[in-house]
Design a protein around this motif. Structure first.
Motif, short mmCIF file in Angstrom:
data_model
loop_
_atom_site.label_atom_id
_atom_site.label_comp_id
_atom_site.label_asym_id
_atom_site.label_seq_id
_atom_site.Cartn_x
_atom_site.Cartn_y
_atom_site.Cartn_z
N GLY A 4 45.49 99.19 4.94
CA GLY A 4 47.06 98.81 4.74
C GLY A 4 46.45 97.26 5.26
O GLY A 4 46.73 96.41 5.98
N CYS A 5 45.43 96.56 3.99
CA CYS A 5 45.31 95.59 3.79
C CYS A 5 46.55 94.99 3.39
O CYS A 5 46.76 95.17 2.08
N ASP A 6 46.54 93.92 3.83
CA ASP A 6 47.29 92.62 3.75
C ASP A 6 47.29 91.77 2.18
O ASP A 6 46.17 91.27 2.32
N GLU A 7 48.86 91.23 2.01
CA GLU A 7 47.72 89.84 1.07
C GLU A 7 46.83 89.26 1.22
O GLU A 7 46.40 88.24 0.49
N CYS A 8 47.72 88.61 2.37
CA CYS A 8 46.91 87.30 2.54
C CYS A 8 45.43 87.30 3.08
O CYS A 8 44.94 86.11 2.69
N LEU A 9 44.64 88.32 3.09
CA LEU A 9 44.02 88.12 3.66
C LEU A 9 43.24 89.17 2.20
O LEU A 9 42.15 88.44 2.36
N PHE A 29 51.42 93.42 -1.75
CA PHE A 29 51.51 92.89 -2.85
C PHE A 29 53.01 92.10 -2.43
O PHE A 29 54.26 92.35 -2.43
N TYR A 30 53.09 91.18 -2.59
CA TYR A 30 53.98 90.06 -2.92
C TYR A 30 54.06 88.56 -3.07
O TYR A 30 55.01 87.81 -3.69
N SER A 31 52.87 88.76 -4.89
CA SER A 31 52.89 88.25 -5.60
C SER A 31 52.42 89.66 -6.60
O SER A 31 52.00 90.63 -6.62
N GLU A 32 52.69 88.98 -8.05
CA GLU A 32 52.15 90.55 -9.11
C GLU A 32 51.17 90.29 -9.20
O GLU A 32 51.62 90.00 -10.12
N ASP A 33 50.03 90.62 -8.76
CA ASP A 33 48.54 90.38 -8.86
C ASP A 33 47.97 91.91 -9.37
O ASP A 33 47.75 92.62 -8.77
N TYR A 34 48.23 92.07 -10.79
CA TYR A 34 47.88 93.18 -11.54
C TYR A 34 46.26 93.18 -11.19
O TYR A 34 45.73 94.66 -10.92
N THR A 35 45.46 92.45 -11.31
CA THR A 35 43.62 92.17 -11.85
C THR A 35 42.76 92.65 -10.10
O THR A 35 42.96 93.35 -9.92
N ARG A 36 44.08 91.97 -9.17
CA ARG A 36 44.23 92.41 -7.75
C ARG A 36 44.35 94.03 -7.20
O ARG A 36 42.82 94.69 -6.84
N MET A 37 45.12 94.03 -8.47
CA MET A 37 45.41 96.00 -7.90
C MET A 37 44.47 96.96 -8.37
O MET A 37 44.14 98.39 -7.94
N ASP A 38 44.00 96.50 -9.84
CA ASP A 38 43.41 97.16 -10.51
C ASP A 38 42.21 97.41 -10.46
O ASP A 38 41.23 98.15 -10.60
N TYR A 56 54.90 96.13 -1.14
CA TYR A 56 55.43 95.54 -1.79
C TYR A 56 57.28 95.09 -2.02
O TYR A 56 57.81 95.96 -1.17
N SER A 57 57.08 93.91 -2.33
CA SER A 57 58.86 93.05 -2.48
C SER A 57 58.99 93.59 -3.50
O SER A 57 58.84 94.97 -4.18
N THR A 58 60.84 94.02 -2.48
CA THR A 58 61.28 95.04 -3.87
C THR A 58 62.08 94.47 -4.68
O THR A 58 63.25 95.14 -5.52
N HIS A 59 61.78 93.51 -5.15
CA HIS A 59 62.55 92.70 -5.76
C HIS A 59 61.81 92.39 -7.45
O HIS A 59 61.82 91.58 -7.95
#
Length: 124
Positions: A4-9, A29-38, A56-59
């Motif tokens: 469960g690594c938080d985005e801010c970390l 993810f609270y930004s759509e960071d595809y690079t980090r996700m991959d 991740y954000s529901t929006h």
């Protein structure tokens, strides 16, 4: 055990991938960071562990959800968060079960249906 690594970390700063007792890796993810996700999904695959998008954000956009679905190294996702209409929680990432959020609820429902190879729905 889920890390469960938080985005801010940021998992790029985490040594969690070196902890053998972790069973499943994830990132928030609270930004759509595809690079980090991959990158994180690949790092988990490299050590033969599953990876999920843990929060991740529901929006987020339909593109974000389809990116999760199309990456074979990602096994699933958990969104943040759904409450009933009368609940006071509001962090701008939350949806509430009401008509004003129908589009978000349908979008998320169809995301989970696609992950399971089920037909999509057009209404709730």
């Amino acid at each position: 055990v889920l890390d469960g690594c938080d985005e801010c970390l940021g998992s790029y700063q985490s040594d969690d991938f070196n902890i053998s007792s972790i069973d499943i890796y994830s990132s928030h993810f609270y930004s759509e960071d595809y690079t980090r996700m991959d990158r994180d999904a690949q790092r988990a695959k490299d050590i033969n562990k599953p990876y999920i998008v843990g929060e991740y954000s529901t929006h987020f956009s339909e593109d974000f959800l389809k990116h999760i679905e199309n990456n074979n190294n990602i096994l699933g996702s958990f969104f943040w968060s759904l409450y009933d209409l009368n609940h006071d929680h509001d962090d701008s990432f939350t949806i509430k079960y009401s008509e004003s959020y129908n589009n978000d609820i349908i979008k998320l429902s169809n995301h989970f249906r696609r992950l399971q190879n089920l037909s999509q729905q057009n209404w709730i």
